[in-house]
Design a protein around this motif. Structure first.
Motif, PDB file in Angstrom:
ATOM      1  N   TYR A 361       1.108  -1.178   0.238  1.00 24.90           N
ATOM      2  CA  TYR A 361       0.056  -0.274  -0.095  1.00 24.90           C
ATOM      3  C   TYR A 361       1.035   1.142   0.141  1.00 24.90           C
ATOM      4  N   TYR A 362       1.762   0.946   0.892  1.00 24.11           N
ATOM      5  CA  TYR A 362       2.700   2.225   0.812  1.00 24.11           C
ATOM      6  C   TYR A 362       3.346   2.609  -0.534  1.00 24.11           C
ATOM      7  N   ALA A 430      -3.543   4.471   7.822  1.00 25.49           N
ATOM      8  CA  ALA A 430      -3.200   6.297   7.326  1.00 25.49           C
ATOM      9  C   ALA A 430      -1.403   6.550   8.042  1.00 25.49           C
ATOM     10  N   TYR A 431      -0.668   5.840   8.455  1.00 24.16           N
ATOM     11  CA  TYR A 431       0.834   5.886   8.752  1.00 24.16           C
ATOM     12  C   TYR A 431       1.135   6.035   7.690  1.00 24.16           C
ATOM     13  N   ALA A 436       4.156   8.552   2.858  1.00 25.96           N
ATOM     14  CA  ALA A 436       4.720   8.367   1.138  1.00 25.96           C
ATOM     15  C   ALA A 436       3.983   9.495   0.466  1.00 25.96           C
ATOM     16  N   ARG A 437       3.881  10.651   1.435  1.00 27.69           N
ATOM     17  CA  ARG A 437       2.652  11.649   0.622  1.00 27.69           C
ATOM     18  C   ARG A 437       3.428  12.900   1.235  1.00 27.69           C
ATOM     19  N   ALA A 438       4.042  12.820   2.435  1.00 26.25           N
ATOM     20  CA  ALA A 438       4.903  14.109   2.842  1.00 26.25           C
ATOM     21  C   ALA A 438       5.967  14.678   2.135  1.00 26.25           C
ATOM     22  N   ARG A 439       5.781  16.524   2.053  1.00 26.07           N
ATOM     23  CA  ARG A 439       6.891  17.022   1.596  1.00 26.07           C
ATOM     24  C   ARG A 439       8.176  16.728   2.452  1.00 26.07           C
TER      25      ARG A 439
END
Length: 736
Positions: A361-362, A430-431, A436-439
């Motif tokens: 998923y990540y 959610a973790y 994965a998507r944080a800048r």
């Protein structure tokens, strides 16, 4: 006359320079001098040189006002040297212990023009590779001196300046200097050998040649590697001037030139693919220009084929040969990897299978765009809202309100989060999605190995203390303290960093060597210490009231560190006896290291009301603010607490054992932030006599603060946020 002048140029070597200088000054021979040349280094190399010059009259500091490069910096040191011999040692290398007496004995017994000493290549993983000494000299080279024409194989030894000790008068009479530019050793070392009447070889390892992960020219791609050509041109033009006396050496020198060119070309970390054809073409041109009429001893096998392809200018064939060799090497590595694969999926338990699905998923989330407004924060392996990340989070909320900050916490730590702080629980979908998507990814330790460094993301490593104990790669020298640490994995994690926050120049120097990579250092002070600077007396009164501490009580905070190599160790400390020594107005706060929440055991009940266990208190900065005195051992707490300019006591009952097993960067018993006690009885006596606040303790604390606390002015978090989140460059320090 001084026997040996060591010339040590320094440029961006702050993490290694102390080890270099100590390795020279610590030799059992004192008839030496060190000319340490700060080549206008942008780091703290110059300050380190000044420190050593102030502490040892054998060290002479030279501070250049502009960067001149390694060769000219060596010339400047040579011009100031007074020794009979000169030894050029690079600031990131170091001498082997006890080697100098053997060098001195050989110099005095044979009086060579050039004495070549052996070396080892010391790699980041604390392994060493022997030099070519034993291959070049199948038999012992012996103690007799010789001329190069009698033993031309000597040229096959590495042609650096630091593996040879040269008679200074010989250099001056010859007029030999280092040329500017990269590969400056070429046009110095070979001419020195050709001109020497007396060459000696000492078959003893004297130099540790550090193989750096980052910062060395051998690991830097760019056009400057073309500077190897003019260095070799200088050698051949000099031979032309010297005439027939060196003609017999031309074939061997030519072979070395082609070998060196091919070595540079074959290193993928030096020559970028688009520059390789031009580099090869220049090799071919030099082959035709300098080929001796009588030929040269070309190698056999694949290396000989490379020489023939160079001679005929067949770049495409040469490139295809290299590609074939690389494909063969990849196939061999893949085969080895396949043999190491273990544990089929069918045998994994349900939890592992779930983790596999979440990792998938990540990876799927990694294919989605980065959220340009998302910053993820974590501290102490997801233990909650704390330390530098917490201070940066609060500053970012104020300065960049458009950025959404999300914390990662363990499930059992959710209740410790301040109200209104958004979070995700570690291990949940959610973790993985947030990671994965944080800048921006902000942590005071490393994120797990599976976390990918995405293009466009920014990883900020804040660390969580000024180090007393050795860290990172330096732990390799202390295997008991390092345990089963995976150093290769550590470096893969370090390579994700974009920024590294340090609280002082000492930390910057230590992190440079402990965590060598290409991150940008933010030497701005510690964000978590902003609170210590900005807290008001009313804040302190409120915190005391929350903890049930009276205004008239003398509060002592005892905060020992963890012993990784002795997880069950507790320093000998009796709280009952201690509060007796404090008196009726004393209050003892006891705080264990955060690692101890992994294996908490019931503590012996304390009958006295004057003792409080504050191990579970979330914000240690609050405890610093309410404490009048800090007792610690090897913890970074001393550096933070020193910001408050209050008494500090070092209680180190296991100092010698800790120093030998775990390793330390400096002797806190010799350079303490206050008073020192080595036994519990000594600790009690310090408090009974009031020595913790004596004039001597105050002077020691002021020296400590001047060294470690000057950047903690209450604005460190703001400086980090402005550079990392807003792209406002930090103001560089003018070091030249």
């Amino acid at each position: 006359m001084t026997l040996i002048s060591f010339v040590v140029p320094a440029f961006r070597v702050q993490g290694y320079l102390r080890e270099c200088l100590d390795s020279i000054l610590g030799q059992p021979f004192t008839d030496l001098e060190i000319i340490a040349v700060d080549d206008c280094s942008p780091d703290d190399s110059g300050e380190i040189i000044d420190e050593y010059a102030a502490g040892d009259q054998r060290v002479r500091a030279v501070r250049l006002t502009e960067n001149v490069g390694l060769g000219p910096a060596r010339n400047i040191g040579l011009d100031r040297a007074v020794g009979e011999y000169v030894w050029f040692v690079d600031g990131d290398d170091w001498l082997a212990p006890e080697c100098l007496p053997a060098v001195v004995e050989r110099l005095r017994s044979t009086r060579p023009d050039v004495l070549i000493v052996d070396h080892v290549r010391t790699h980041w993983n604390d392994t060493a590779t022997r030099s070519a000494m034993r291959e070049v000299f199948a038999e012992q080279p012996g103690e007799e001196t010789f001329r190069l024409r009698d033993r031309p194989e000597t040229m096959r030894l590495l042609h650096t300046a630091w593996n040879r000790v040269v008679r200074r008068r010989f250099l001056l009479d010859l007029g030999l200097r280092f040329a500017p530019g990269w590969y400056e050793d070429v046009s110095f070392s070979y001419p020195a050998l050709m001109a020497a009447e007396r060459i000696g070889v000492l078959d003893r390892v004297c130099v540790n040649y550090r193989q750096r992960r980052a910062g060395a020219i051998t690991r830097t791609r760019g056009e400057r590697h073309f500077e190897v050509f003019p260095q070799w041109h200088r050698v051949f033009r000099l031979m032309d001037r010297w005439g027939p006396g060196v003609d017999a050496l031309r074939p061997a020198v030519f072979e070395r030139m082609i070998w060196h060119y091919l070595t540079v070309l074959g290193n993928g970390q030096r020559i970028a693919p688009e520059l390789r054809p031009a580099f090869f073409a220049q090799i071919t041109a030099d082959y035709a220009r300098w080929l001796p009429p009588e030929g040269y001893p070309a190698p056999s096998g694949v290396e000989g084929l490379k020489h023939r392809l160079v001679a005929t200018g067949r770049w495409r064939t040469f490139s295809a040969l290299r590609a074939a060799n690389r494909a063969r090497d990849v196939a061999r590595r893949s085969a080895r990897t396949a043999r190491r694969r273990v544990v089929p999926v069918a045998r994994r338990n349900a939890r592992r299978a779930r983790d596999v699905l979440l990792r998938e998923y990540y990876r799927a989330e990694l294919r989605r765009p980065i959220d340009p407004t998302l910053a993820v924060y974590a501290a102490y392996w997801y233990r909650g809202f704390a330390c530098n990340p917490a201070a940066i989070y609060e500053a970012a909320r104020r300065l960049v309100p458009g950025v959404r900050g999300v914390w990662i916490v363990r499930r059992d730590r959710v209740a410790t989060l301040p109200p209104g702080v958004e979070y995700v629980v570690a291990g949940t979908p959610a973790y993985y999605r947030t990671l994965a998507r944080a800048r921006w990814l902000v942590n005071n330790v490393n994120f797990p190995d599976f976390v990918r460094k995405r293009p466009g993301s920014v990883h900020l490593q804040t660390h969580h203390g000024t180090p007393v104990k050795v860290m990172g790669l330096d732990q390799q020298r202390y295997p008991i303290g390092a345990g089963r640490m995976d150093f290769a994995g550590l470096l893969r994690r370090v390579d994700r960093w974009d920024y590294s926050v340090t609280s002082n120049s000492f930390s910057t120097q230590m992190w440079d060597r402990a965590y060598p990579a290409r991150y940008t250092t933010l030497e701005v002070g510690y964000p978590r210490n902003d609170r210590l600077v900005t807290a008001t007396p009313e804040d302190v009164r409120r915190l005391r009231a929350e903890l049930g501490i009276g205004l008239a009580e003398q509060v002592v905070l005892y905060a020992p560190t963890h012993r990784e190599h002795l997880p069950n160790y507790r320093p000998p400390f009796d709280p009952d006896h201690f509060v007796e020594a404090l008196g009726p107005s004393g209050r003892l706060l006891m705080r264990s290291h955060y690692f101890h929440d992994r294996y908490r055991r019931p503590r012996r009940a304390v009958d006295r009301q004057q003792v409080t266990d504050v191990s579970a208190y979330q914000r240690v900065e609050d405890l610093y603010l309410v404490a009048d005195v800090l007792i610690t051992d090897y913890s970074s707490a001393m550096f933070d607490y020193a910001v408050l300019n209050r008494p500090i006591v070092i209680y180190a009952p296991d100092w010698e054992a800790y120093r030998l097993a775990r390793g330390v960067y400096f002797d806190i018993t010799a350079e303490p932030p206050g008073t020192v006690a080595m036994t519990f009885d000594e600790l009690l006596d310090l408090f009974r006599a009031g020595a913790v606040s004596s004039d001597a303790a105050t002077r020691a604390r002021q020296r400590f603060r001047a060294r470690f606390c000057t950047l903690d002015d209450g604005h460190a978090a703001e400086r980090v946020v402005r550079q990392v989140f807003l792209g406002e460059p930090a103001v560089p320090r003018d070091r030249c």
